[in-house]
Design a protein around this motif. Structure first.
Motif, PDB file in Angstrom:
ATOM      1  N   TRP A  57       0.953  -1.122  -0.145  1.00 50.00           N
ATOM      2  CA  TRP A  57      -0.080  -0.043   0.082  1.00 50.00           C
ATOM      3  C   TRP A  57       0.804   1.129  -0.021  1.00 50.00           C
ATOM      4  N   SER A  58       0.185   2.299  -0.444  1.00 44.29           N
ATOM      5  CA  SER A  58       1.045   3.590  -0.356  1.00 44.29           C
ATOM      6  C   SER A  58       0.040   4.735  -0.084  1.00 44.29           C
ATOM      7  N   VAL A  59       0.408   5.607   0.602  1.00 45.66           N
ATOM      8  CA  VAL A  59      -0.492   6.975   0.831  1.00 45.66           C
ATOM      9  C   VAL A  59       0.204   8.446   0.441  1.00 45.66           C
ATOM     10  N   ASN A  60      -0.227   9.334   0.056  1.00 39.78           N
ATOM     11  CA  ASN A  60       0.414  10.624   0.001  1.00 39.78           C
ATOM     12  C   ASN A  60      -0.608  11.470   0.516  1.00 39.78           C
ATOM     13  N   ALA A  61      -0.254  12.471   1.149  1.00 39.17           N
ATOM     14  CA  ALA A  61      -1.045  13.839   1.399  1.00 39.17           C
ATOM     15  C   ALA A  61      -0.258  14.962   1.334  1.00 39.17           C
ATOM     16  N   SER A  62      -1.105  16.057   0.660  1.00 37.86           N
ATOM     17  CA  SER A  62      -0.411  17.462   0.523  1.00 37.86           C
ATOM     18  C   SER A  62      -1.230  18.321   0.649  1.00 37.86           C
ATOM     19  N   TYR A  63      -0.969  19.591   1.266  1.00 38.39           N
ATOM     20  CA  TYR A  63      -1.797  20.699   1.474  1.00 38.39           C
ATOM     21  C   TYR A  63      -1.330  21.843   0.897  1.00 38.39           C
ATOM     22  N   GLU A  64      -1.754  22.643  -0.076  1.00 34.31           N
ATOM     23  CA  GLU A  64      -1.090  23.755  -0.464  1.00 34.31           C
ATOM     24  C   GLU A  64      -1.778  25.176   0.270  1.00 34.31           C
ATOM     25  N   PHE A  65      -0.876  25.790   0.995  1.00 36.08           N
ATOM     26  CA  PHE A  65      -1.265  26.977   1.788  1.00 36.08           C
ATOM     27  C   PHE A  65      -0.792  28.205   0.818  1.00 36.08           C
ATOM     28  N   ALA A  66      -1.862  29.012   0.630  1.00 32.83           N
ATOM     29  CA  ALA A  66      -1.737  30.206  -0.011  1.00 32.83           C
ATOM     30  C   ALA A  66      -1.276  31.476   0.746  1.00 32.83           C
ATOM     31  N   LEU A  67      -0.148  32.109   0.466  1.00 32.13           N
ATOM     32  CA  LEU A  67       0.171  33.317   1.176  1.00 32.13           C
ATOM     33  C   LEU A  67      -0.210  34.653   0.537  1.00 32.13           C
ATOM     34  N   SER A  68      -0.450  35.789   1.488  1.00 32.72           N
ATOM     35  CA  SER A  68      -1.021  36.903   0.739  1.00 32.72           C
ATOM     36  C   SER A  68      -0.271  37.492  -0.204  1.00 32.72           C
ATOM     37  N   SER A  69       1.111  36.893  -0.534  1.00 34.37           N
ATOM     38  CA  SER A  69       1.892  37.716  -1.951  1.00 34.37           C
ATOM     39  C   SER A  69       1.467  36.785  -2.958  1.00 34.37           C
ATOM     40  N   GLY A  70       0.651  35.822  -2.896  1.00 32.18           N
ATOM     41  CA  GLY A  70       0.464  34.862  -4.037  1.00 32.18           C
ATOM     42  C   GLY A  70       1.464  33.450  -4.104  1.00 32.18           C
ATOM     43  N   ALA A  71       2.429  33.697  -3.302  1.00 29.48           N
ATOM     44  CA  ALA A  71       3.405  32.345  -3.073  1.00 29.48           C
ATOM     45  C   ALA A  71       2.628  31.287  -2.431  1.00 29.48           C
ATOM     46  N   THR A  72       3.059  30.044  -2.388  1.00 32.73           N
ATOM     47  CA  THR A  72       2.539  28.831  -1.832  1.00 32.73           C
ATOM     48  C   THR A  72       3.348  28.375  -0.955  1.00 32.73           C
ATOM     49  N   ILE A  73       3.208  27.543   0.178  1.00 36.94           N
ATOM     50  CA  ILE A  73       3.848  26.447   0.727  1.00 36.94           C
ATOM     51  C   ILE A  73       2.880  25.245   0.993  1.00 36.94           C
ATOM     52  N   THR A  74       3.704  24.246   0.474  1.00 34.05           N
ATOM     53  CA  THR A  74       2.898  22.642   0.366  1.00 34.05           C
ATOM     54  C   THR A  74       3.760  21.774   1.178  1.00 34.05           C
ATOM     55  N   PRO A  75       3.307  21.421   2.374  1.00 30.78           N
ATOM     56  CA  PRO A  75       3.921  20.370   3.251  1.00 30.78           C
ATOM     57  C   PRO A  75       3.479  19.065   2.469  1.00 30.78           C
ATOM     58  N   GLN A  76       4.238  17.866   2.282  1.00 35.15           N
ATOM     59  CA  GLN A  76       3.742  16.830   1.784  1.00 35.15           C
ATOM     60  C   GLN A  76       4.388  15.380   2.449  1.00 35.15           C
ATOM     61  N   PHE A  77       3.360  14.444   2.637  1.00 32.41           N
ATOM     62  CA  PHE A  77       3.951  13.406   3.294  1.00 32.41           C
ATOM     63  C   PHE A  77       3.537  11.914   2.586  1.00 32.41           C
ATOM     64  N   TYR A  78       4.503  11.197   2.351  1.00 34.74           N
ATOM     65  CA  TYR A  78       4.138   9.854   1.711  1.00 34.74           C
ATOM     66  C   TYR A  78       4.526   8.628   2.394  1.00 34.74           C
ATOM     67  N   ALA A  79       4.244   7.898   2.286  1.00 29.57           N
ATOM     68  CA  ALA A  79       4.598   6.550   3.144  1.00 29.57           C
ATOM     69  C   ALA A  79       4.212   5.394   2.134  1.00 29.57           C
ATOM     70  N   GLU A  80       4.923   4.106   2.390  1.00 26.77           N
ATOM     71  CA  GLU A  80       4.508   2.812   1.625  1.00 26.77           C
ATOM     72  C   GLU A  80       4.998   1.727   2.265  1.00 26.77           C
ATOM     73  N   TYR A  81       4.148   0.571   2.149  1.00 21.09           N
ATOM     74  CA  TYR A  81       4.162  -0.515   2.900  1.00 21.09           C
ATOM     75  C   TYR A  81       4.429  -1.682   1.819  1.00 21.09           C
TER      76      TYR A  81
END
Length: 786
Positions: A681-705
């Motif tokens: 199995w594998s899972v992947n999760a990411s969330y894109e945060f939008a900053l006021s400047s228009g830039a983005t920060i995206t943390p991402q986690f992914y795992a596999e078994y």
């Protein structure tokens, strides 16, 4: 060394248990467990796991998943309209996960195992749904077809492809007997490069990480004229090895060896004399796209790769002398020096050049011809210190010059205003290689080897899709393949210059294999709605036979026949919750016949058979097996910026009958095929945060078994790989105009010590080693788009 030699097992490692315990150790239990389609609990658990993430979207906003276009049926189709189990990984995903080579792709695809080679050449062991190939010798065909820009790569040597400037990767599961260039019995892995667009765009990226990891990648796309466009891409990467090679006498001075003939090798770095697992490679690729007419497109591409990496990161598991087993992780005592003064370095180098071209000519609105031509040249070197210690009793130096030519021609058309889509085609493959080098195994084996291997394959095929109503497709395909392989043997004693004589001379002995096959595919798919398509199909697959490439005596120069698979598959592809959820599910049942396995326990038969010899590495047709499985993939976008992805698969492999040679070699009916995990199995999760400047920060986690596997047909602790769960994470910053990207990441977050492959020669010379994965590593990557 014959198999009766004394050996040791590394204490405290997975697999150091009784042979009789191995089927329970693997987590499979007795093979009398109910088969897949009667095991309701397993199916229910899997489908619940596949759909539980999907259910999260029902309370969130809906965002349609990006559409991916694939070419699995000789024409461009949406991934969701293609009635084949396919995993597609986009170039953007490769970038955001900071993936580096083809072995990193496997985690994204259910029932797919891609493991870096254990000790022989820069390649991979690739298996899909329990069918594949791990032996890199030219006499054996890949069970999983490997392609770059639709050009077939005919050997496992050099198959550890770098993911350079790719548009996408397609992983096709199940036999591609009537599709994908050459017959591919297990499936196909196809890499597609970005085509030149002439938009004066490009990028450059730089990565720095643990173990002095340095990677630089870049590409630039230019317009030459209104009808000519050029794209150049390149990469360079290096990383220190994660396994230390230590001088045994320096590291453990209290040990006294009776054959202590080599002095201590004390270095400025203590007892360290080198490393294993180091990476050093670079490559260039140029692509030219010409459009002299609106109906004609010509693509020409060429590449060069220089990979001078070290041998894989090995840990000794069984040794001629138990004292050579390491007493701590990530250490190895091999000196790569033999008793007669033959010495080398731990090498796994591959130098490759290739050139190819594709011509697409739309003759009319309903007729198109495609020609794909490729040439590839490889020079590879691999060295293996088999005893793993300072005594110098087992050492090999292998070199494999190889080149191949491929030509595919396809005529695509349709008639009846889309009623029938059809393809007629032919495929030609011709290769010549030499399996050469020096083999030394005290006291029996000492020779120089130079074996020419030629392989010629020709096929013709036809494929048709009938649309009796707009929502339905009836599919049929057929292919005829004709194969011929010739293998000659040369064994010269380096001390005398005369033919080597173990028990009979092999110099000048050879053999030829010829075979053919007719494969076909029939299928039906029906689109019930815009968001649901279901399909069912039956297909066959074929992998050609050959001549045993590793005889120790002349009586072992024997042919082996082809293997076949009959595959049944049903599945559906769906998008629902206003496009916020994608769920694709497939179930399959394969009848696998004349399975090609390797006999390492003496051949032919047993000690009482005439001509039997205790040393062997003979491919033979072992028998029949049933393979059953189910797999699911999902992508969910429950809220703006949030993306969840997952896959899960279950596979049941069961031998139904075994050839007498299989039983004599030690294969049991409750064993499983190499590189065949029961669960993944594998899972992947990411969330894109939008900053006021228009830039983005995206943390991402992914795992596999991946559950436990064996890497050899004779399942044993010496080739047992324990199941593992691994996790990675990164955080990306992108400017508003996406001109700059910075990614900070970590791999193997838990710093887990685990193995990925094994080099098991316990029954041949009393040694075995395992490839240990890299420990936790950090990296930072910066990319500039322009």
């Amino acid at each position: 060394m014959v198999k009766s030699v004394r050996y040791g097992l590394k204490e405290g490692l997975p697999g150091a248990v009784r042979l009789s315990d191995k089927k329970h150790m693997a987590g499979r239990g007795p093979m009398t467990t109910a088969v897949l389609f009667r095991d309701r609990q397993k199916i229910c658990r899997m489908l619940m796991a596949a759909s539980s993430v999907a259910a999260l979207s029902l309370t969130g906003a809906a965002f349609a998943a990006d559409e991916i276009v694939v070419t699995a049926q000789f024409r461009e189709q949406s991934l969701q309209d293609t009635p084949i189990a396919i995993t597609a990984v986009t170039g953007e995903e490769i970038e955001t996960k900071a993936l580096s080579d083809i072995s990193d792709i496997a985690a994204a695809a259910p029932n797919v195992t891609i493991s870096k080679a254990a000790a022989s050449f820069n390649g991979v062991a690739a298996y899909i749904r329990g069918v594949g190939q791990y032996d890199p010798n030219f006499a054996l065909e890949p069970g999983v077809g490997m392609y770059i820009d639709d050009i077939y790569h005919g050997v496992m040597v050099g198959s550890l492809f770098d993911l350079l400037d790719l548009d996408r990767v397609e992983i096709l599961r199940g036999p591609q007997g009537t599709l994908a260039g050459k017959n591919s019995i297990g499936g196909a892995i196809k890499l597609f490069s970005r085509k030149p667009e002439g938009d004066n765009s490009g990028y450059i990226s730089a990565t720095y990480g643990s173990y002095d990891r340095i990677e630089v990648r870049g590409a630039y796309d230019v317009k030459i004229t209104d009808n000519a466009f050029f794209r150049m891409s390149a990469f360079s990467k290096r990383r220190d090895g994660h396994v230390k090679r230590l001088d045994f006498r320096c590291d453990r001075p209290s040990e006294v060896l009776p054959s202590d003939t080599f002095p201590n090798q004390v270095t400025p770095d203590g007892c360290k004399i080198g490393t294993l697992g180091g990476v050093k490679s670079w490559g260039l690729r140029g692509a030219l796209r010409l459009t002299p007419h609106e109906d004609l497109e010509v693509n020409i591409f060429a590449s060069i790769v220089r990979d001078d990496s070290e041998s894989p990161g090995l840990e000794q598991f069984a040794a001629l002398d138990p004292r050579f087993l390491p007493n701590r992780d990530y250490t190895y005592y091999g000196t790569y020096t033999s008793i007669p003064g033959f010495s080398t370095e731990p090498l796994m180098t591959t130098h490759m050049e290739s050139i190819g071209g594709q011509i697409d000519w739309e003759i009319s609105d309903n007729l198109k011809i495609t020609s794909i031509t490729g040439y590839e040249n490889i020079e590879a070197v691999s060295t293996v210190d088999l005893d793993g210690g300072p005594t110098g009793e087992l050492l090999t130096y292998n070199t494999t010059p190889y080149h191949q030519v491929t030509q595919e021609l396809r005529l695509n058309g349709e008639f009846g205003e889309g009623l029938v889509e059809w393809t007629l085609g032919g495929f030609y493959f011709d290769s010549l290689g030499n399996v050469a080098g020096r083999v030394y195994s005290f006291p029996a084996l000492n020779w120089l080897q130079d074996d020419p291997v030629s392989n010629n394959s020709k096929s013709v095929f036809a494929h048709a899709i009938l649309h009796p109503v707009s929502e339905m497709s009836l599919i049929g395909g057929i292919r005829y393949t004709d194969d011929k392989k010739t293998y000659m043997f040369s064994r010269i004693n380096p001390d005398t210059g005369l033919p080597a004589d173990v028990v009979g001379v092999l110099e000048g002995v050879g053999g030829t294999y010829t075979g053919d096959s007719v494969d076909y595919r029939v299928g039906l798919d029906y689109r019930f709605s815009d968001g649901l398509m279901a399909y069912a199909q039956f297909s066959t697959g074929y992998k050609g036979g050959g001549i045993n490439p590793r005889p120790f005596i002349p009586t072992q120069v024997v042919p082996f026949s082809s293997e076949q698979v009959n595959a049944y598959e049903v599945g559906f592809k769906s998008d629902f919750a206003d496009g916020a959820v994608r769920l694709n599910v497939a179930a399959f049942f394969n009848k696998y016949d004349d399975i090609i396995l390797i006999d390492t326990n003496g051949y032919p038969g047993g000690p009482t058979d005439p001509g039997w010899f205790p040393l062997s590495a003979v491919p033979f047709n072992a028998g029949k097996a049933d393979i059953k499985g189910v797999e699911a993939e999902t992508t969910v976008e429950p809220a703006p910026g949030l993306t969840l992805q997952g896959s899960i698969s279950y596979l049941d492999f069961e031998y139904k009958s075994l050839d007498p040679n299989a039983t004599a070699s030690g294969i049991s009916s409750d064993f499983v095929s190499p590189f065949t995990p029961e669960w993944q199995w594998s899972v992947n999760a990411s969330y894109e945060f939008a900053l006021s400047s228009g830039a983005t920060i995206t943390p991402q986690f992914y795992a596999e078994y991946q559950s436990s596997i064996y890497t050899d047909a004779v399942n044993a602790p010496s080739n047992f790989i324990e199941g593992r769960t691994t996790a990675n994470a990164n955080i990306a910053f992108r400017t508003a105009d996406e001109g700059w990207t910075a990614i900070l990441g970590v791999t193997n977050i838990a710093d887990k010590h685990y193995y990925t492959n094994a080099f098991d020669l316990l029954n041949i010379n009393g040694t075995a080693s395992k490839v240990v994965a890299r420990p936790r590593e950090f990296f930072i990557k910066v990319r500039k788009n322009f």
